[in-house]
Structures are given as structure tokens and as C-alpha cells.
Design a protein around this motif. Structure first.
Motif, PDB file in Angstrom:
ATOM      1  N   ILE A   1       0.849  -1.187   0.000  1.00 36.19           N
ATOM      2  CA  ILE A   1       0.000   0.000   0.000  1.00 36.19           C
ATOM      3  C   ILE A   1       0.889   1.243   0.000  1.00 36.19           C
ATOM      4  O   ILE A   1       1.600   1.502   0.970  1.00 36.19           O
ATOM      5  CB  ILE A   1      -0.940   0.021   1.222  1.00 36.19           C
ATOM      6  CG1 ILE A   1      -1.656  -1.332   1.389  1.00 36.19           C
ATOM      7  CG2 ILE A   1      -1.934   1.176   1.103  1.00 36.19           C
ATOM      8  CD1 ILE A   1      -2.542  -1.714   0.244  1.00 36.19           C
ATOM      9  N   LYS A   2       0.814   2.000  -1.082  1.00 36.42           N
ATOM     10  CA  LYS A   2       1.685   3.165  -1.246  1.00 36.42           C
ATOM     11  C   LYS A   2       0.970   4.445  -0.807  1.00 36.42           C
ATOM     12  O   LYS A   2      -0.188   4.680  -1.174  1.00 36.42           O
ATOM     13  CB  LYS A   2       2.106   3.294  -2.715  1.00 36.42           C
ATOM     14  CG  LYS A   2       2.967   4.516  -3.033  1.00 36.42           C
ATOM     15  CD  LYS A   2       3.372   4.530  -4.498  1.00 36.42           C
ATOM     16  CE  LYS A   2       4.049   5.842  -4.897  1.00 36.42           C
ATOM     17  NZ  LYS A   2       5.264   6.137  -4.130  1.00 36.42           N
ATOM     18  N   GLY A   3       1.663   5.260  -0.028  1.00 31.39           N
ATOM     19  CA  GLY A   3       1.117   6.545   0.403  1.00 31.39           C
ATOM     20  C   GLY A   3       1.528   6.858   1.827  1.00 31.39           C
ATOM     21  O   GLY A   3       2.162   6.044   2.515  1.00 31.39           O
ATOM     22  N   TRP A   4       1.171   8.052   2.296  1.00 30.53           N
ATOM     23  CA  TRP A   4       1.491   8.456   3.664  1.00 30.53           C
ATOM     24  C   TRP A   4       0.498   7.820   4.628  1.00 30.53           C
ATOM     25  O   TRP A   4      -0.689   7.671   4.326  1.00 30.53           O
ATOM     26  CB  TRP A   4       1.476   9.980   3.779  1.00 30.53           C
ATOM     27  CG  TRP A   4       2.467  10.619   2.846  1.00 30.53           C
ATOM     28  CD1 TRP A   4       2.193  11.313   1.716  1.00 30.53           C
ATOM     29  CD2 TRP A   4       3.901  10.566   2.959  1.00 30.53           C
ATOM     30  NE1 TRP A   4       3.363  11.717   1.105  1.00 30.53           N
ATOM     31  CE2 TRP A   4       4.433  11.280   1.846  1.00 30.53           C
ATOM     32  CE3 TRP A   4       4.787  10.011   3.880  1.00 30.53           C
ATOM     33  CZ2 TRP A   4       5.792  11.436   1.636  1.00 30.53           C
ATOM     34  CZ3 TRP A   4       6.153  10.159   3.674  1.00 30.53           C
ATOM     35  CH2 TRP A   4       6.643  10.866   2.570  1.00 30.53           C
ATOM     36  N   PHE A   5       0.969   7.446   5.793  1.00 34.15           N
ATOM     37  CA  PHE A   5       0.155   6.699   6.751  1.00 34.15           C
ATOM     38  C   PHE A   5      -1.182   7.372   7.063  1.00 34.15           C
ATOM     39  O   PHE A   5      -2.209   6.704   7.200  1.00 34.15           O
ATOM     40  CB  PHE A   5       0.924   6.486   8.059  1.00 34.15           C
ATOM     41  CG  PHE A   5       2.164   5.655   7.933  1.00 34.15           C
ATOM     42  CD1 PHE A   5       2.269   4.652   6.988  1.00 34.15           C
ATOM     43  CD2 PHE A   5       3.248   5.877   8.780  1.00 34.15           C
ATOM     44  CE1 PHE A   5       3.415   3.884   6.877  1.00 34.15           C
ATOM     45  CE2 PHE A   5       4.403   5.109   8.683  1.00 34.15           C
ATOM     46  CZ  PHE A   5       4.497   4.116   7.728  1.00 34.15           C
ATOM     47  N   GLU A   6      -1.162   8.699   7.202  1.00 33.30           N
ATOM     48  CA  GLU A   6      -2.399   9.393   7.589  1.00 33.30           C
ATOM     49  C   GLU A   6      -3.488   9.257   6.537  1.00 33.30           C
ATOM     50  O   GLU A   6      -4.675   9.434   6.838  1.00 33.30           O
ATOM     51  CB  GLU A   6      -2.122  10.871   7.868  1.00 33.30           C
ATOM     52  CG  GLU A   6      -1.606  11.663   6.680  1.00 33.30           C
ATOM     53  CD  GLU A   6      -0.100  11.765   6.654  1.00 33.30           C
ATOM     54  OE1 GLU A   6       0.409  12.788   6.135  1.00 33.30           O
ATOM     55  OE2 GLU A   6       0.570  10.828   7.141  1.00 33.30           O
ATOM     56  N   ASN A   7      -3.088   8.899   5.315  1.00 31.97           N
ATOM     57  CA  ASN A   7      -4.071   8.700   4.244  1.00 31.97           C
ATOM     58  C   ASN A   7      -4.406   7.229   4.044  1.00 31.97           C
ATOM     59  O   ASN A   7      -5.578   6.873   3.841  1.00 31.97           O
ATOM     60  CB  ASN A   7      -3.528   9.278   2.926  1.00 31.97           C
ATOM     61  CG  ASN A   7      -3.263  10.768   3.008  1.00 31.97           C
ATOM     62  OD1 ASN A   7      -4.024  11.514   3.607  1.00 31.97           O
ATOM     63  ND2 ASN A   7      -2.176  11.212   2.407  1.00 31.97           N
ATOM     64  N   THR A   8      -3.399   6.370   4.093  1.00 30.06           N
ATOM     65  CA  THR A   8      -3.624   4.966   3.747  1.00 30.06           C
ATOM     66  C   THR A   8      -4.167   4.117   4.895  1.00 30.06           C
ATOM     67  O   THR A   8      -4.990   3.220   4.660  1.00 30.06           O
ATOM     68  CB  THR A   8      -2.311   4.325   3.248  1.00 30.06           C
ATOM     69  OG1 THR A   8      -1.298   4.460   4.259  1.00 30.06           O
ATOM     70  CG2 THR A   8      -1.850   4.998   1.968  1.00 30.06           C
ATOM     71  N   LEU A   9      -3.747   4.384   6.119  1.00 30.75           N
ATOM     72  CA  LEU A   9      -4.186   3.535   7.227  1.00 30.75           C
ATOM     73  C   LEU A   9      -5.679   3.650   7.514  1.00 30.75           C
ATOM     74  O   LEU A   9      -6.367   2.620   7.640  1.00 30.75           O
ATOM     75  CB  LEU A   9      -3.363   3.833   8.492  1.00 30.75           C
ATOM     76  CG  LEU A   9      -1.871   3.491   8.418  1.00 30.75           C
ATOM     77  CD1 LEU A   9      -1.179   3.792   9.738  1.00 30.75           C
ATOM     78  CD2 LEU A   9      -1.665   2.027   8.028  1.00 30.75           C
ATOM     79  N   PRO A  10      -6.246   4.859   7.624  1.00 33.93           N
ATOM     80  CA  PRO A  10      -7.700   4.943   7.859  1.00 33.93           C
ATOM     81  C   PRO A  10      -8.509   4.316   6.727  1.00 33.93           C
ATOM     82  O   PRO A  10      -9.570   3.740   6.971  1.00 33.93           O
ATOM     83  CB  PRO A  10      -7.953   6.456   7.945  1.00 33.93           C
ATOM     84  CG  PRO A  10      -6.642   7.049   8.322  1.00 33.93           C
ATOM     85  CD  PRO A  10      -5.619   6.196   7.636  1.00 33.93           C
ATOM     86  N   ALA A  11      -7.997   4.406   5.507  1.00 30.18           N
ATOM     87  CA  ALA A  11      -8.736   3.894   4.353  1.00 30.18           C
ATOM     88  C   ALA A  11      -8.631   2.377   4.209  1.00 30.18           C
ATOM     89  O   ALA A  11      -9.457   1.758   3.529  1.00 30.18           O
ATOM     90  CB  ALA A  11      -8.226   4.564   3.078  1.00 30.18           C
ATOM     91  N   THR A  12      -7.627   1.764   4.858  1.00 29.14           N
ATOM     92  CA  THR A  12      -7.343   0.344   4.631  1.00 29.14           C
ATOM     93  C   THR A  12      -7.578  -0.536   5.848  1.00 29.14           C
ATOM     94  O   THR A  12      -7.731  -1.753   5.727  1.00 29.14           O
ATOM     95  CB  THR A  12      -5.876   0.168   4.159  1.00 29.14           C
ATOM     96  OG1 THR A  12      -5.588   1.111   3.124  1.00 29.14           O
ATOM     97  CG2 THR A  12      -5.628  -1.229   3.619  1.00 29.14           C
TER      98      THR A  12
END
Length: 282
Positions: free
Chosen positions: A192-203
Motif C-alpha cells: 500500500i503506497k502513500g502516507w500513513f495518515e491517508n492509507t491507514l484509515p482507508a485500509t
């Protein structure tokens, strides 16, 4: 800071850091940087060769499990900055949850070049109930530290400088290691590529329960984000690994604050090179 986790860099590391700081005053930064990279690369090669003694000791003793562990750690060392102690601690965490029959995913936040991810994937590959591996990273290197990471004009006890973009492993580089070099099954690994604040809540809903949460994120905001988004999904008896607890001031602060604010009492176990882990209580 938990008193059981006190990290003191080796004399060689301290001397090396002082030596290159001295060189930086005499020569252009690019020259010193290149010299450091060459020296550090040579140091890593020497450490890897020295690690063969662990495999040889296990071979001579007839300890099959230790021999497999040493061989697996040796295999991934060229792709990791964690060091053999950190890799062994990660190996032990994954195998402990396997032996306990703990379901749930293996999650790593902060993949760099993929050495630790490869290690965990290889361990899972040998399991009858192979669990899914989720790998979160910007794949662009570290972001800038914040004021929360700085103490006495330093970000930690780490020997290598960590400017923006450090610890870089590109998406293609990590994918090549996992799928082309090691021939691991893509169906069990999500990158999963991206900054944690964007990818973790979404995943996080897709991840479900977590057996092992490995956080190698260095900075306060990053470690805090990982814990706030994923800790609740770690199963009781699951392992939480904080790779930079003893070496990065921000990582240490984020963990201590999180445990205190949520009144979580755990024992932190040091890996001997700046990282630590704890087992989630019931």
C-alpha cells in the motif's frame, strides 16, 4: 522512557559518527556523504559475514529451528538496515504467533528496501495457514521530522543521518525483491503506497485482525498514526514491534504517550540495537 529499554550505541558507532562529523568540517558535504556510504556499505558486508557464525553454531549443534532462522536472517540482511538482532526479534515474533495459532494479518508500517517484510513473508510461506502481509510505506523515503522528534538539537541516537527521503525503497524495488528475487506469492502480500495518515484509515477495515504489527517509522507523527489506527486491531497475545524506540526520540515519545493515555501496561523487551517489542495484553 521505559527503563528496560536503554539503547547505547557501540563504541565503534560513536567513534564513526564523531569521525564523519569531523570530516564534514574539512571536506565538501557530497564528498563526506559518499565516503560514509562506502564505509557503511563495507561495514554491513562485514557484519553479514560475521553473522554466519550463528548459522554454523546451529548446524554443529543440530538445532534445526535455529539453523533455519539464521539462514533466513542471513538471506535478507542485504536488503535491511535493521541489523541481525532486529531481524531475529522480528522472526521470533512471527514464529511465536504461529506456534500460538494466532490468526490475523502481519502488518508492517515502514518498509524501506523490504528486508524485514521479506523475512516475515518467508516465515509465513512455511506456515500451513499462511497469513496475509500488509506493507505500508510512502515508498518515497522518510518525511521531515517535526519538533516532537527533536531533543538537544538531535533526532535520536542513530548513527546514520536521516534527512527527508532517507530509508528509501521504491515500490518497484521492493516488489522486485519479494516477487522476482524471492518468488513469493502475490496473493498473500498487499503493498500500500502513500502516507500513513491517508492509507491507514482507508485500509484498516480491510486488514481485520492483526497478529504482528511492526512499526519502523522513526518519527513521532508517523509512529503515533500507526498506533492510533491499528493498535485496536492487534489481537491479545499479538506482537507490537517498535523498531526505533531506543534510537529515535520521536518514536519513543509517541509510544510512551500512547501507552500512558490508554492506560496500557506492558513489558517492553529490547532487541539490543534500539528496537523493542511488547505483547498485547488481554
Amino acid at each position: 522512557m521505559n527503563s528496560s529499554v536503554v539503547y547505547t550505541p557501540s563504541r565503534l558507532a560513536v567513534a564513526g559518527k564523531a569521525f564523519f562529523a569531523w570530516l564534514d568540517k574539512l571536506f565538501p558535504t557530497l564528498v563526506v556523504k559518499r565516503l560514509f556510504e562506502v564505509s557503511f556499505g563495507l561495514y554491513r558486508v562485514i557484519i553479514r559475514i560475521a553473522y554466519l557464525r550463528h548459522w554454523l553454531r546451529a548446524l554443529l549443534s543440530g538445532d534445526r529451528d535455529e539453523r533455519i532462522k539464521a539462514a533466513t536472517v542471513f538471506k535478507v540482511m542485504p536488503y535491511s538496515l535493521v541489523g541481525w538482532r532486529g531481524l531475529e526479534a522480528t522472526y521470533d515474533a512471527v514464529t511465536a504467533t504461529q506456534k500460538a495459532g494466532l490468526p490475523g494479518a502481519i502488518v508492517e508500517c515502514g518498509v524501506a528496501r523490504g528486508g524485514s517484510a521479506a523475512l516475515m513473508a518467508l516465515v509465513e510461506k512455511r506456515s500451513a495457514s499462511q497469513r496475509k502481509l500488509w506493507l505500508f510505506d510512502s515508498y518515497e523515503g522518510l518525511p521531515d521530522p517535526t519538533v516532537e522528534d527533536i531533543r538537544d538539537n538531535a533526532t535520536g541516537k542513530h548513527v546514520r543521518p536521516l534527512p527527508k527521503g532517507s530509508c528509501l525503497g521504491t515500490f518497484d524495488e521492493v516488489a522486485k525483491l519479494l516477487f522476482d528475487t524471492l518468488h513469493l506469492d502475490r496473493s498473500y502480500i498487499a503493498m500500500i503506497k502513500g502516507w500513513f495518515e491517508n492509507t491507514l484509515p482507508a485500509t484498516r477495515a480491510s486488514i481485520g485482525a492483526i497478529a504482528v504489527l511492526r512499526i519502523d517509522a522513526d518519527w513521532y507523527e508517523s509512529v503515533k498514526c500507526c498506533l492510533e489506527n491499528l493498535y485496536d486491531q492487534v489481537l491479545p497475545g499479538g506482537y507490537v514491534i517498535i523498531d526505533d524506540y531506543g534510537s529515535c526520540f520521536g518514536a519513543q515519545k509517541a509510544v510512551d504517550e500512547f501507552l500512558s493515555q490508554h492506560e496500557i501496561a506492558v513489558n517492553l523487551f529490547a532487541d539490543g540495537r534500539g528496537g523493542c517489542h511488547f505483547v498485547k495484553p488481554s
